[in-house]
Design a protein around this motif. Structure first.
Motif, PDB file in Angstrom:
ATOM      1  N   GLU A  32       0.834  -1.205   0.000  1.00 15.06           N
ATOM      2  CA  GLU A  32       0.000   0.000   0.000  1.00 15.06           C
ATOM      3  C   GLU A  32       0.869   1.255   0.000  1.00 15.06           C
ATOM      4  O   GLU A  32       0.589   2.227  -0.719  1.00 15.06           O
ATOM      5  N   ILE A  35       2.181   1.815  -3.512  1.00 19.80           N
ATOM      6  CA  ILE A  35       1.156   2.362  -4.406  1.00 19.80           C
ATOM      7  C   ILE A  35       0.985   3.856  -4.167  1.00 19.80           C
ATOM      8  O   ILE A  35       0.953   4.657  -5.103  1.00 19.80           O
ATOM      9  N   ARG A  36       0.884   4.250  -2.908  1.00 16.10           N
ATOM     10  CA  ARG A  36       0.710   5.674  -2.599  1.00 16.10           C
ATOM     11  C   ARG A  36       1.955   6.478  -2.997  1.00 16.10           C
ATOM     12  O   ARG A  36       1.845   7.613  -3.474  1.00 16.10           O
ATOM     13  N   LEU A  97      -8.896   3.125  -1.849  1.00 14.15           N
ATOM     14  CA  LEU A  97      -7.803   2.197  -2.139  1.00 14.15           C
ATOM     15  C   LEU A  97      -7.945   0.967  -1.259  1.00 14.15           C
ATOM     16  O   LEU A  97      -8.046   1.075  -0.034  1.00 14.15           O
ATOM     17  N   LYS A  98      -7.954  -0.207  -1.888  1.00 12.74           N
ATOM     18  CA  LYS A  98      -7.988  -1.478  -1.171  1.00 12.74           C
ATOM     19  C   LYS A  98      -6.843  -2.346  -1.697  1.00 12.74           C
ATOM     20  O   LYS A  98      -6.609  -2.414  -2.905  1.00 12.74           O
ATOM     21  N   VAL A  99      -6.132  -2.992  -0.778  1.00 10.09           N
ATOM     22  CA  VAL A  99      -4.975  -3.810  -1.141  1.00 10.09           C
ATOM     23  C   VAL A  99      -5.110  -5.180  -0.487  1.00 10.09           C
ATOM     24  O   VAL A  99      -5.477  -5.282   0.691  1.00 10.09           O
ATOM     25  N   TRP A 100      -4.814  -6.240  -1.241  1.00 10.47           N
ATOM     26  CA  TRP A 100      -4.818  -7.607  -0.743  1.00 10.47           C
ATOM     27  C   TRP A 100      -3.437  -8.213  -0.965  1.00 10.47           C
ATOM     28  O   TRP A 100      -2.791  -7.950  -1.981  1.00 10.47           O
ATOM     29  N   THR A 101      -2.965  -9.039  -0.026  1.00  9.86           N
ATOM     30  CA  THR A 101      -1.624  -9.610  -0.107  1.00  9.86           C
ATOM     31  C   THR A 101      -1.660 -11.109   0.173  1.00  9.86           C
ATOM     32  O   THR A 101      -2.390 -11.565   1.061  1.00  9.86           O
ATOM     33  N   ALA A 106       0.758  -9.041  -4.340  1.00 11.90           N
ATOM     34  CA  ALA A 106      -0.285  -8.154  -3.818  1.00 11.90           C
ATOM     35  C   ALA A 106      -1.057  -7.595  -5.003  1.00 11.90           C
ATOM     36  O   ALA A 106      -0.516  -7.440  -6.100  1.00 11.90           O
ATOM     37  N   PHE A 108      -4.416  -4.670  -6.017  1.00  9.38           N
ATOM     38  CA  PHE A 108      -5.132  -3.524  -5.456  1.00  9.38           C
ATOM     39  C   PHE A 108      -6.248  -3.057  -6.391  1.00  9.38           C
ATOM     40  O   PHE A 108      -6.227  -3.334  -7.596  1.00  9.38           O
ATOM     41  N   MET A 110      -8.298   0.779  -6.867  1.00 14.84           N
ATOM     42  CA  MET A 110      -8.162   2.167  -6.427  1.00 14.84           C
ATOM     43  C   MET A 110      -9.009   3.081  -7.290  1.00 14.84           C
ATOM     44  O   MET A 110      -9.200   2.837  -8.487  1.00 14.84           O
ATOM     45  N   SER A 134      -6.491  -0.734 -11.178  1.00 11.84           N
ATOM     46  CA  SER A 134      -6.208  -2.003 -10.522  1.00 11.84           C
ATOM     47  C   SER A 134      -4.842  -2.468 -10.992  1.00 11.84           C
ATOM     48  O   SER A 134      -4.344  -2.029 -12.033  1.00 11.84           O
TER      49      SER A 134
END
Length: 293
Positions: A32, A35-36, A97-101, A106, A108, A110, A134
């Motif tokens: 995350e 990404i930011r 923003l959603k993130v999965w790992t 990972a 995302f 957004m 994504s």
């Protein structure tokens, strides 16, 4: 000869990609944070920062609005550089923003606004592009890198989503800085075109959508996109069996345009890298721009 394009969060080109924050280490930021940081780097027009957070694999693939596909880093890098050169400022507020790992992967989803500021006669005018992103990141040697991405518009009827047959528009500011008022742009008339490097001149006769013949090997221009004075399209020359693309920036008064052109095919040679072989253009309108009613 000619063609131009771009808008992507990675945006064509704008573009979604981000830069490392101070203190990044090999075992530092999670997906995350990367990404930011990418988004921040994009907004800061920090190409080096974006590059460090993205995979440069030859088959790394990304998709942006308008159906554009990027494979590998060099072509994306060229479009990002072109976009950064055209704008005065970028802002990219993330709204969701959603993130999965899982293990070393990972992914995302957004949403963000790509806000593009262009200097027009000393005044900053902006366009707000609502984007949905994504992508997939992979952890390599302790560092998370973006390896694939896809972006689309959140608003299906936003002008940049228009295809070649759509009406031509230019965004203009109204009182509310977050709102865009769209006015049709008429590109019709006779244009004198100078290919700067070869000092070659010829004339084009275009319709209001920017399509029409020109006096060089039976050539024809086709406009594929016009937004915020950025004019993009393709050219074909049957007389010497060549074609390519162009990108221009139209002057505020609509009487001139400057930009670049490139080859996409010469005879049977079709694998010409876009924007690598070509030159620069200067266009001058020989007829008065039609008044918008």
């Amino acid at each position: 000869m000619p063609d131009l394009t771009r808008f992507s969060l990675f945006v064509l080109s704008g573009f979604l990609v981000l830069t490392p924050a101070p203190g990044f280490s090999n075992d530092g930021p999670g997906p995350e944070a990367v990404i930011r940081a990418l988004v921040d780097a994009n907004a800061a027009r920090d190409l080096d920062g974006m590059s460090r957070l993205m995979a440069h694999d030859d088959d790394a693939t990304g998709y942006t609005i308008g159906g554009r596909k990027y494979v590998g880093w060099p072509e994306l890098e060229r479009d990002i550089r072109d976009e950064f050169a055209l704008v005065e400022k970028l802002e990219m507020p993330i709204t969701d923003l959603k993130v999965w790992t899982k293990d070393d992967l990972a992914w995302f989803a957004m949403e963000l606004d790509y806000i593009r500021y262009v200097n027009e006669g000393g005044h900053l005018r902006h366009t707000v592009i609502p984007l949905r992103e994504s992508g997939v990141l992979e952890k390599r040697q302790g560092r998370w890198l973006l390896i694939s991405w896809h972006e689309s518009l959140r608003a299906a009827n936003w002008p940049s989503a228009s295809g070649p047959q759509a009406a031509v528009f230019t965004p203009q500011l109204v009182a509310d800085p977050g709102t865009i008022h769209l006015s049709p742009v008429d590109l019709s008339g006779e244009w004198e075109i100078l290919e700067v490097e070869d000092d070659k001149r010829y004339k084009a006769t275009l319709d209001k959508s920017g399509n029409g013949p020109y006096t060089q090997h039976g050539g024809r221009f086709t406009t594929t996109k016009f937004a915020d004075r950025l004019w993009q399209g393709t050219w074909q020359q049957p007389g010497n069996d060549r074609e390519g693309g162009f990108e221009l920036l139209l002057s505020e008064d609509g009487t001139q345009a400057k930009g670049v052109w490139w080859y996409s095919r010469v005879g049977t040679h079709k694998n010409i890298p876009p924007r690598e072989h070509g030159g620069t253009y200067q266009w001058k309108r020989l007829t008065q721009p039609p008044r918008v009613q």
